[in-house]
Write an enzyme that holds these catalytic residues in place. Structure first.
Site, PDB file in Angstrom:
ATOM      1  N   ASP A  25     -25.283  22.137   7.614  1.00  0.00           N
ATOM      2  CA  ASP A  25     -24.336  22.531   6.564  1.00  0.00           C
ATOM      3  C   ASP A  25     -22.930  22.738   7.127  1.00  0.00           C
ATOM      4  O   ASP A  25     -21.992  22.945   6.366  1.00  0.00           O
ATOM      5  CB  ASP A  25     -24.789  23.880   5.971  1.00  0.00           C
TER       6      ASP A  25
ATOM      7  N   LYS B 114     -34.517  19.567  -1.982  1.00  0.00           N
ATOM      8  CA  LYS B 114     -34.187  19.187  -0.608  1.00  0.00           C
ATOM      9  C   LYS B 114     -35.434  18.679   0.115  1.00  0.00           C
ATOM     10  O   LYS B 114     -35.388  17.679   0.829  1.00  0.00           O
ATOM     11  CB  LYS B 114     -33.562  20.375   0.143  1.00  0.00           C
TER      12      LYS B 114
ATOM     13  N   GLN C 121     -30.945  28.963   2.693  1.00  0.00           N
ATOM     14  CA  GLN C 121     -30.465  28.794   1.319  1.00  0.00           C
ATOM     15  C   GLN C 121     -29.659  30.023   0.890  1.00  0.00           C
ATOM     16  O   GLN C 121     -30.131  31.149   0.981  1.00  0.00           O
ATOM     17  CB  GLN C 121     -31.676  28.573   0.386  1.00  0.00           C
TER      18      GLN C 121
END
Ligand code: NDP
Length: 282
Positions: A119, A52, A96
């Site tokens: 997200d 990422k 994460q």
């Protein structure tokens, strides 16, 4: 069989993201920033976080990495997230997953300011998404929709089956497909006679998290198969990546399918970049 390459779609979209990042910087003086928080040393998570960071760099998004030890307390993590919520350089905060067992991921996600949630996992963003007025839509299912769009696979009026009902993949995937006017069935581990559904579907999105679970006999001829699963398995003593679908069996039977690796995976990261850019421009 057409191979639906997430690498290919990502390349095109990342080029566009990169141009838009430059425009945002030069016209509005905003430099999009993504903070990625990793708690613990899970090797797969470390690789995802690294990828990422690299992807951000590639398109000019500033990435900030925060690595915390596996025994980090909920309070310390909350303090960090609050700090990032108040940091003007940060437009997206990604924690994460999975988190170590002593941390409750729903609680942790609730600490993220929904305006900084690329997200789309906070309750507010999930609600907006279900209402059809999303600020941003969840990365993996959005990536799947962009692949279908790129390859001009029409969804409207089609019968789509989604295998899996997680909040991250299955449920929002089904939602996006029905928003695009497909007729959708969600299957899961308690579905009786799964094949009865998959064999009738025009589009099957497989997100069961079971290596090589489905093969040619599970799909109708001419179907479109999207494999979200990603697993590392041993074959003849060698480690390789595979999905939930036995991709090698599909050629000459289905119309199109995503490979693993190089299918949905790169698109998830691309959508993370796209969502971060969107939040920065909002
Ligand atoms: P979860 O484990 O949260 O969900 C799996 C879902 O599949 C559950 O709803 C489960 O049903 C269902 N399921 C499990 N076994 C079966 C079965 N035999 N038949 C039918 N349904 C079944 O996983 P995620 O949704 O988080 O992820 C799914 C897969 O996608 C994983 O392999 C993950 O690594 C991968 N992934 C890949 C990403 C990418 O970028 N490529 C991003 C995110 C995930 P039930 O609810 O009844 O338990």
């Amino acid at each position: 069989m057409k191979i639906l390459s997430g690498n290919e779609v990502s390349k095109v979209r990342r080029q566009k993201i990169s141009e838009e990042v430059q425009q945002l910087k030069s016209k509005k003086g905003v430099h999009p920033g993504l903070a990625v928080v990793l708690v613990g040393e899970d090797p797969a998570s470390q690789v995802y976080v690294r990828n990422k960071g690299k992807a951000c760099e590639q398109v000019g998004i500033q990435s900030y990495e925060y690595k915390m030890s596996a025994d980090t307390s909920a309070n310390d993590l909350k303090l960090l997230i609050e700090k990032l919520n108040n940091d003007d350089r940060v437009h997206g905060i990604l924690v994460q997953l999975p988190l170590p067992k002593h941390l409750n991921s729903d609680e942790v996600l609730s600490w993220i300011n929904p305006r900084k949630d690329p997200d789309a996992l906070t309750v507010e963003n999930m609600g907006l998404c279900w209402k059809g007025i999303a600020r941003v839509t969840p990365c993996t299912p959005s990536g799947v929709m962009k692949i279908l769009e790129h390859y001009k696979i029409s969804v409207e009026g089609k019968y789509a089956v989604v295998i899996g009902r997680s909040n991250i993949v299955g449920k929002p995937m089904a939602h996006l497909l029905q928003e695009a006017n497909a007729t959708v069935t969600i299957c899961h581990s308690r579905t009786n006679n799964l094949q009865e559904y998959t064999q009738r579907a025009d589009i099957v999105v497989v997100a069961a998290g079971k290596p090589l679970m489905l093969g040619r006999e599970d799909f109708k001829s001419g179907a479109v198969v999207v494999d979200v699963g990603i697993h590392r398995i041993e074959v003849n003593g060698q480690s390789k990546l595979c999905g939930d679908v036995r991709f090698d069996e599909l050629d000459g039977w289905v119309n199109a399918a995503t490979p693993v690796p190089g299918g949905v995976g790169p698109m998830t990261i691309t959508m993370l970049l796209e969502n971060t850019l969107k939040l920065a421009s909002l």
